[in-house]
Design a protein around this motif. Sequence first.
Motif, PDB file in Angstrom:
ATOM      1  N   UNK A  76     104.107  25.360  -6.642  1.00 46.71           N
ATOM      2  CA  UNK A  76     103.906  25.831  -7.641  1.00 46.71           C
ATOM      3  C   UNK A  76     103.123  26.947  -7.974  1.00 46.71           C
ATOM      4  N   UNK A  77     102.967  27.406  -6.844  1.00 47.65           N
ATOM      5  CA  UNK A  77     102.118  28.926  -6.705  1.00 47.65           C
ATOM      6  C   UNK A  77     101.174  29.207  -5.494  1.00 47.65           C
ATOM      7  N   UNK A  78     100.190  29.915  -5.632  1.00 54.64           N
ATOM      8  CA  UNK A  78      99.261  29.878  -4.632  1.00 54.64           C
ATOM      9  C   UNK A  78      97.693  29.732  -5.241  1.00 54.64           C
ATOM     10  N   UNK A  79      96.845  29.458  -4.319  1.00 56.13           N
ATOM     11  CA  UNK A  79      95.407  29.584  -4.307  1.00 56.13           C
ATOM     12  C   UNK A  79      94.864  29.573  -3.157  1.00 56.13           C
ATOM     13  N   UNK A  80      93.631  30.238  -3.309  1.00 61.60           N
ATOM     14  CA  UNK A  80      92.874  30.454  -1.749  1.00 61.60           C
ATOM     15  C   UNK A  80      92.099  31.562  -1.853  1.00 61.60           C
ATOM     16  N   UNK A  81      91.582  31.839  -0.577  1.00 64.70           N
ATOM     17  CA  UNK A  81      90.685  33.114  -0.380  1.00 64.70           C
ATOM     18  C   UNK A  81      91.021  33.947   0.477  1.00 64.70           C
ATOM     19  N   UNK A  82      90.880  35.063   0.463  1.00 65.18           N
ATOM     20  CA  UNK A  82      91.195  36.512   1.390  1.00 65.18           C
ATOM     21  C   UNK A  82      90.357  37.415   1.399  1.00 65.18           C
ATOM     22  N   UNK A  83      90.568  38.239   2.227  1.00 68.66           N
ATOM     23  CA  UNK A  83      89.596  39.557   2.398  1.00 68.66           C
ATOM     24  C   UNK A  83      90.225  40.471   1.203  1.00 68.66           C
ATOM     25  N   UNK A  84      89.229  41.053   0.622  1.00 66.14           N
ATOM     26  CA  UNK A  84      89.631  42.082  -0.380  1.00 66.14           C
ATOM     27  C   UNK A  84      90.028  43.473   0.408  1.00 66.14           C
ATOM     28  N   UNK A  85      90.820  44.271  -0.404  1.00 65.18           N
ATOM     29  CA  UNK A  85      91.101  45.463   0.452  1.00 65.18           C
ATOM     30  C   UNK A  85      89.726  46.460   0.475  1.00 65.18           C
ATOM     31  N   UNK A  86      89.922  47.309   1.265  1.00 61.17           N
ATOM     32  CA  UNK A  86      88.798  47.952   1.574  1.00 61.17           C
ATOM     33  C   UNK A  86      88.350  48.997   0.458  1.00 61.17           C
ATOM     34  N   UNK A  87      89.399  49.258  -0.340  1.00 54.06           N
ATOM     35  CA  UNK A  87      89.128  50.312  -1.414  1.00 54.06           C
ATOM     36  C   UNK A  87      88.560  49.763  -2.742  1.00 54.06           C
ATOM     37  N   UNK A  88      87.966  48.457  -2.644  1.00 55.30           N
ATOM     38  CA  UNK A  88      87.540  47.807  -3.901  1.00 55.30           C
ATOM     39  C   UNK A  88      85.993  48.184  -3.824  1.00 55.30           C
ATOM     40  N   UNK A  89      85.375  48.426  -5.060  1.00 59.11           N
ATOM     41  CA  UNK A  89      83.946  48.854  -4.895  1.00 59.11           C
ATOM     42  C   UNK A  89      83.042  48.059  -4.356  1.00 59.11           C
ATOM     43  N   UNK A  90      83.422  46.852  -4.256  1.00 60.70           N
ATOM     44  CA  UNK A  90      82.508  45.524  -4.014  1.00 60.70           C
ATOM     45  C   UNK A  90      82.650  45.023  -2.389  1.00 60.70           C
ATOM     46  N   UNK A  91      83.819  46.120  -1.726  1.00 60.38           N
ATOM     47  CA  UNK A  91      84.154  45.486  -0.399  1.00 60.38           C
ATOM     48  C   UNK A  91      83.135  45.721   0.550  1.00 60.38           C
ATOM     49  N   UNK A  92      82.957  45.171   1.861  1.00 53.16           N
ATOM     50  CA  UNK A  92      83.636  43.979   2.169  1.00 53.16           C
ATOM     51  C   UNK A  92      83.495  42.905   1.445  1.00 53.16           C
ATOM     52  N   UNK A  93      84.403  41.956   1.258  1.00 50.48           N
ATOM     53  CA  UNK A  93      84.027  40.756   0.391  1.00 50.48           C
ATOM     54  C   UNK A  93      85.246  39.866   0.489  1.00 50.48           C
ATOM     55  N   UNK A  94      85.089  38.501   0.251  1.00 53.61           N
ATOM     56  CA  UNK A  94      86.039  37.464   0.397  1.00 53.61           C
ATOM     57  C   UNK A  94      86.459  37.122  -1.232  1.00 53.61           C
ATOM     58  N   UNK A  95      87.631  37.280  -1.682  1.00 56.06           N
ATOM     59  CA  UNK A  95      88.074  36.730  -3.025  1.00 56.06           C
ATOM     60  C   UNK A  95      88.493  35.491  -3.039  1.00 56.06           C
ATOM     61  N   UNK A  96      88.450  34.734  -4.222  1.00 55.71           N
ATOM     62  CA  UNK A  96      89.116  33.753  -4.400  1.00 55.71           C
ATOM     63  C   UNK A  96      90.170  33.911  -5.651  1.00 55.71           C
TER      64      UNK A  96
END
Length: 186
Positions: A76-96
């Motif tokens: 039915x799709x995806x759900x989860x957590x992963x590392x955000x890319x380094x260019x995000x202004x709040x990196x490093x972070x884990x996104x859901x």
Amino acid sequence: MKLIEPTTERLQLRQWRDEDREPFAAMNADPAVMEYFPAPLSREESDAGVDRQMVHFQQNGWGFWAVETLADSQFIGFVGIKHVTDDMPFAPAIEIGWRLARSAWGKGYASEAAKASLQVGFEQLGLDEIVSFTVPGNFRSRAVMEKLGMVQGDNFLHPGLPQGHPMQEHVLYRLSAQDYRIARQA
């Protein structure tokens, strides 16, 4: 490295399989599913997304899980957590994050799987914070974020979109481990 594959009352969150590629591509080609993205994805772009998730799993043991229903093993799709890319202004972070086929909308699947993802992030991985983000007008996803106990932060300009793009502005949500534990005890 041990792979993590959470199960909920109705859902299995699991690693990606090659047979997920076709239904994932169909989902990513659906204009309604992709309403808050710059454009629907081609088959090649969709397959590249699966490849990125498989690499994230190989490196971490977790990521944006493929989601299937326990009742009929339907992807039915995806759900989860992963590392955000380094260019995000709040990196490093884990996104859901999540993206579900239209046929899976309105059944509480996103919230159910996201709660399991938060449990992995905070209880198994010991993360300090998990973030999420979307365009301001994506009220369905924002409602899931708020249902999870996430708190709205500052808006930011998504670095992956060109200056002036109508979807460049995003709203950031955050959930700390401490707030997660308080909410779990309530």
